[in-house]
Motif scaffolding. Structure first.
Motif, PDB file in Angstrom:
ATOM      1  N   LEU A   1      14.399  -6.113   9.214  1.00  0.00           N
ATOM      2  CA  LEU A   1      15.267  -5.783  10.351  1.00  0.00           C
ATOM      3  C   LEU A   1      16.744  -5.771   9.953  1.00  0.00           C
ATOM      4  CD1 LEU A   1      15.662  -5.175  13.343  1.00  0.00           C
ATOM      5  CD2 LEU A   1      15.621  -7.651  13.776  1.00  0.00           C
ATOM      6  N   ALA A   2      17.152  -6.775   9.186  1.00  0.00           N
ATOM      7  CA  ALA A   2      18.570  -6.855   8.791  1.00  0.00           C
ATOM      8  C   ALA A   2      18.982  -5.638   7.968  1.00  0.00           C
ATOM      9  CB  ALA A   2      18.820  -8.135   7.993  1.00  0.00           C
ATOM     10  N   VAL A   3      18.125  -5.233   7.036  1.00  0.00           N
ATOM     11  CA  VAL A   3      18.446  -4.081   6.191  1.00  0.00           C
ATOM     12  C   VAL A   3      18.400  -2.795   7.015  1.00  0.00           C
ATOM     13  CG1 VAL A   3      17.793  -2.785   4.127  1.00  0.00           C
ATOM     14  CG2 VAL A   3      17.593  -5.269   4.153  1.00  0.00           C
ATOM     15  N   LYS A   4      17.494  -2.721   7.989  1.00  0.00           N
ATOM     16  CA  LYS A   4      17.470  -1.560   8.888  1.00  0.00           C
ATOM     17  C   LYS A   4      18.788  -1.428   9.636  1.00  0.00           C
ATOM     18  CE  LYS A   4      12.568  -0.931   9.958  1.00  0.00           C
ATOM     19  NZ  LYS A   4      11.512  -1.097  10.976  1.00  0.00           N
ATOM     20  N   LEU A   5      19.311  -2.547  10.126  1.00  0.00           N
ATOM     21  CA  LEU A   5      20.593  -2.519  10.838  1.00  0.00           C
ATOM     22  C   LEU A   5      21.718  -2.071   9.915  1.00  0.00           C
ATOM     23  CD1 LEU A   5      20.338  -5.808  12.959  1.00  0.00           C
ATOM     24  CD2 LEU A   5      20.182  -3.452  13.780  1.00  0.00           C
ATOM     25  N   VAL A   6      21.693  -2.542   8.671  1.00  0.00           N
ATOM     26  CA  VAL A   6      22.704  -2.125   7.689  1.00  0.00           C
ATOM     27  C   VAL A   6      22.619  -0.618   7.452  1.00  0.00           C
ATOM     28  CG1 VAL A   6      23.345  -2.255   5.251  1.00  0.00           C
ATOM     29  CG2 VAL A   6      22.918  -4.352   6.537  1.00  0.00           C
ATOM     30  N   MET A   7      21.400  -0.136   7.225  1.00  0.00           N
ATOM     31  CA  MET A   7      21.207   1.293   6.969  1.00  0.00           C
ATOM     32  C   MET A   7      21.632   2.131   8.169  1.00  0.00           C
ATOM     33  SD  MET A   7      17.515   1.358   5.054  1.00  0.00           S
ATOM     34  CE  MET A   7      17.207   0.532   3.496  1.00  0.00           C
TER      35      MET A   7
ATOM     36  N   ALA B   1       0.823  -1.201   0.000  1.00  0.00           N
ATOM     37  CA  ALA B   1       0.000   0.000   0.000  1.00  0.00           C
ATOM     38  C   ALA B   1       0.861   1.256   0.000  1.00  0.00           C
ATOM     39  CB  ALA B   1      -0.917  -0.002   1.217  1.00  0.00           C
ATOM     40  N   VAL B   2       1.900   1.210   0.809  1.00  0.00           N
ATOM     41  CA  VAL B   2       2.786   2.380   0.914  1.00  0.00           C
ATOM     42  C   VAL B   2       3.470   2.649  -0.405  1.00  0.00           C
ATOM     43  CG1 VAL B   2       4.888   3.256   1.971  1.00  0.00           C
ATOM     44  CG2 VAL B   2       3.140   2.176   3.389  1.00  0.00           C
ATOM     45  N   LEU B   3       4.046   1.566  -0.988  1.00  0.00           N
ATOM     46  CA  LEU B   3       4.776   1.745  -2.233  1.00  0.00           C
ATOM     47  C   LEU B   3       3.831   2.067  -3.382  1.00  0.00           C
ATOM     48  CD1 LEU B   3       7.285  -1.201  -1.809  1.00  0.00           C
ATOM     49  CD2 LEU B   3       7.795   1.235  -1.659  1.00  0.00           C
ATOM     50  N   GLY B   4       2.665   1.476  -3.330  1.00  0.00           N
ATOM     51  CA  GLY B   4       1.701   1.733  -4.375  1.00  0.00           C
ATOM     52  C   GLY B   4       1.191   3.148  -4.368  1.00  0.00           C
ATOM     53  N   SER B   5       1.188   3.796  -3.207  1.00  0.00           N
ATOM     54  CA  SER B   5       0.711   5.176  -3.103  1.00  0.00           C
ATOM     55  C   SER B   5       1.802   6.189  -3.392  1.00  0.00           C
ATOM     56  CB  SER B   5       0.135   5.423  -1.698  1.00  0.00           C
ATOM     57  OG  SER B   5       1.165   5.280  -0.735  1.00  0.00           O
ATOM     58  N   GLY B   6       2.965   5.714  -3.824  1.00  0.00           N
ATOM     59  CA  GLY B   6       4.066   6.616  -4.168  1.00  0.00           C
ATOM     60  C   GLY B   6       4.889   7.050  -2.967  1.00  0.00           C
ATOM     61  N   GLY B   7       4.792   6.286  -1.880  1.00  0.00           N
ATOM     62  CA  GLY B   7       5.540   6.679  -0.680  1.00  0.00           C
ATOM     63  C   GLY B   7       6.947   6.155  -0.675  1.00  0.00           C
ATOM     64  N   LEU B   8       7.758   6.515  -1.663  1.00  0.00           N
ATOM     65  CA  LEU B   8       9.128   6.021  -1.764  1.00  0.00           C
ATOM     66  C   LEU B   8      10.129   7.004  -1.166  1.00  0.00           C
ATOM     67  CD1 LEU B   8       9.126   4.423  -5.331  1.00  0.00           C
ATOM     68  CD2 LEU B   8       9.284   3.251  -3.152  1.00  0.00           C
ATOM     69  N   SER B   9       9.771   7.664  -0.085  1.00  0.00           N
ATOM     70  CA  SER B   9      10.714   8.561   0.582  1.00  0.00           C
ATOM     71  C   SER B   9      11.730   7.722   1.358  1.00  0.00           C
ATOM     72  CB  SER B   9       9.965   9.484   1.547  1.00  0.00           C
ATOM     73  OG  SER B   9       9.491   8.751   2.658  1.00  0.00           O
ATOM     74  N   PRO B  10      12.933   8.253   1.604  1.00  0.00           N
ATOM     75  CA  PRO B  10      13.936   7.497   2.366  1.00  0.00           C
ATOM     76  C   PRO B  10      13.422   7.027   3.727  1.00  0.00           C
ATOM     77  CG  PRO B  10      14.936   9.409   1.348  1.00  0.00           C
ATOM     78  CD  PRO B  10      13.466   9.522   1.111  1.00  0.00           C
ATOM     79  N   PHE B  11      12.650   7.880   4.404  1.00  0.00           N
ATOM     80  CA  PHE B  11      12.130   7.500   5.721  1.00  0.00           C
ATOM     81  C   PHE B  11      11.191   6.302   5.620  1.00  0.00           C
ATOM     82  CE2 PHE B  11       8.885   7.875   9.078  1.00  0.00           C
ATOM     83  CZ  PHE B  11       9.706   7.757  10.191  1.00  0.00           C
ATOM     84  N   VAL B  12      10.298   6.344   4.616  1.00  0.00           N
ATOM     85  CA  VAL B  12       9.342   5.249   4.431  1.00  0.00           C
ATOM     86  C   VAL B  12      10.083   3.960   4.064  1.00  0.00           C
ATOM     87  CG1 VAL B  12       7.466   4.384   2.982  1.00  0.00           C
ATOM     88  CG2 VAL B  12       7.412   6.737   3.830  1.00  0.00           C
ATOM     89  N   LEU B  13      11.085   4.070   3.182  1.00  0.00           N
ATOM     90  CA  LEU B  13      11.869   2.891   2.807  1.00  0.00           C
ATOM     91  C   LEU B  13      12.569   2.289   4.017  1.00  0.00           C
ATOM     92  CD1 LEU B  13      13.444   4.049  -0.572  1.00  0.00           C
ATOM     93  CD2 LEU B  13      11.715   2.272  -0.244  1.00  0.00           C
ATOM     94  N   PHE B  14      13.088   3.169   4.883  1.00  0.00           N
ATOM     95  CA  PHE B  14      13.768   2.674   6.081  1.00  0.00           C
ATOM     96  C   PHE B  14      12.780   1.997   7.025  1.00  0.00           C
ATOM     97  CE2 PHE B  14      15.090   3.257  10.496  1.00  0.00           C
ATOM     98  CZ  PHE B  14      16.330   2.642  10.478  1.00  0.00           C
ATOM     99  N   MET B  15      11.660   2.640   7.263  1.00  0.00           N
ATOM    100  CA  MET B  15      10.694   2.130   8.238  1.00  0.00           C
ATOM    101  C   MET B  15      10.097   0.796   7.802  1.00  0.00           C
ATOM    102  SD  MET B  15      10.851   4.093  10.765  1.00  0.00           S
ATOM    103  CE  MET B  15       9.514   3.343  11.690  1.00  0.00           C
ATOM    104  N   HIS B  16       9.967   0.561   6.491  1.00  0.00           N
ATOM    105  CA  HIS B  16       9.339  -0.662   6.022  1.00  0.00           C
ATOM    106  C   HIS B  16      10.350  -1.693   5.529  1.00  0.00           C
ATOM    107  CE1 HIS B  16       5.936   2.176   6.013  1.00  0.00           C
ATOM    108  NE2 HIS B  16       5.218   1.106   6.277  1.00  0.00           N
ATOM    109  N   ALA B  17      11.638  -1.429   5.775  1.00  0.00           N
ATOM    110  CA  ALA B  17      12.662  -2.417   5.420  1.00  0.00           C
ATOM    111  C   ALA B  17      12.674  -3.532   6.460  1.00  0.00           C
ATOM    112  CB  ALA B  17      14.030  -1.751   5.343  1.00  0.00           C
TER     113      ALA B  17
END
Length: 239
Positions: free
Chosen positions: A25-31, A7-23
């Protein structure tokens, strides 16, 4: 992939914050790790820039005083007794060694021995000051080549998440794979954003520190020659 991400990606919510929040756990730790490294890199860049400007300015002012023809004893009292910058520290070490050598009672030291002692004191001081000025450079040298690989780990993990979503949803629809691919590419981008400034800063500051080390070496060599001449002329030993 869960419906929230779609839903988030479909609504155009590709901001860095949104990408981080919906990544994942492993990718969040990397980021988060890469972002922390980036903050430290920029703090070092700011600190080293100010440091190099300051020591070069102080060195120029000191060399003006040194070559002005003023008494070296007076300059030692003003600058050498409590050296606040590298050139003053070299001057202080050389003057201190010259004074100690000239005050040794009952022992006649050759001018060659005095020069060697002075040069040794200068060399030790230059090495110490170079090490102090180069502090944290290892961090820049490490982050530059390593950060992209940390980001690559996030990339691989994000792609794995996408394949897992394909398996769960039994579909290769873009809405299924987009979240994992997006976080994967975002991790790669953060890795590059962290690595490039670190790599450039390391090269820039290495050149600046190398130039300043040569400046210290040149000053030390000239001052050692002056003090050696004083050692060869006992009657004129008072500076």
């Amino acid at each position: 992939m869960d419906q929230v991400n779609q839903a988030v990606l479909g609504s155009g919510g590709l901001s860095p914050f949104v990408l981080f929040m919906h990544a994942s756990l492993a990718v969040k730790l990397v980021m988060a790790t890469l972002l922390l490294f980036s903050v430290i890199v920029w703090a070092i860049v700011f600190q080293k820039s100010l440091l190099l400007m300051r020591v070069n300015k102080e060195a120029s002012l000191f060399e003006e005083k040194f070559w002005s023809g003023a008494s070296l004893d007076q300059l030692y009292e003003e600058e050498g007794s409590h050296p606040a910058h590298p050139l003053a520290a070299i001057f202080s070490a050389a003057m201190g060694e010259w004074r100690r050598s000239s005050r040794i009672a009952g022992i006649k030291m050759s001018s060659t021995t005095v020069r060697e002692r002075i040069e040794q004191a200068i060399s030790v001081t230059i090495n110490r000051e170079t090490e102090r000025l180069g502090r944290n450079m290892v961090f820049l040298a490490t982050v530059g080549p390593v950060a992209p690989f940390i980001g690559l780990f996030g990339t691989v993990w994000g792609i794995m998440v996408s394949f897992q979503a394909i398996g769960q949803m039994h579909s290769t629809n873009l809405s299924v794979v987009a979240p994992g691919i997006s976080e994967a590419l975002f991790a790669t981008a953060i890795g590059l954003i962290t690595a490039i400034p670190a790599y450039m800063a390391y090269n820039f500051f290495s050149a600046g520190l190398s130039d300043f080390e040569e400046r210290m070496d040149a000053f030390g060599t000239e001052f050692a020659a002056i003090l050696s001449r004083q050692a060869e002329e006992p009657k004129s030993s008072k500076l």
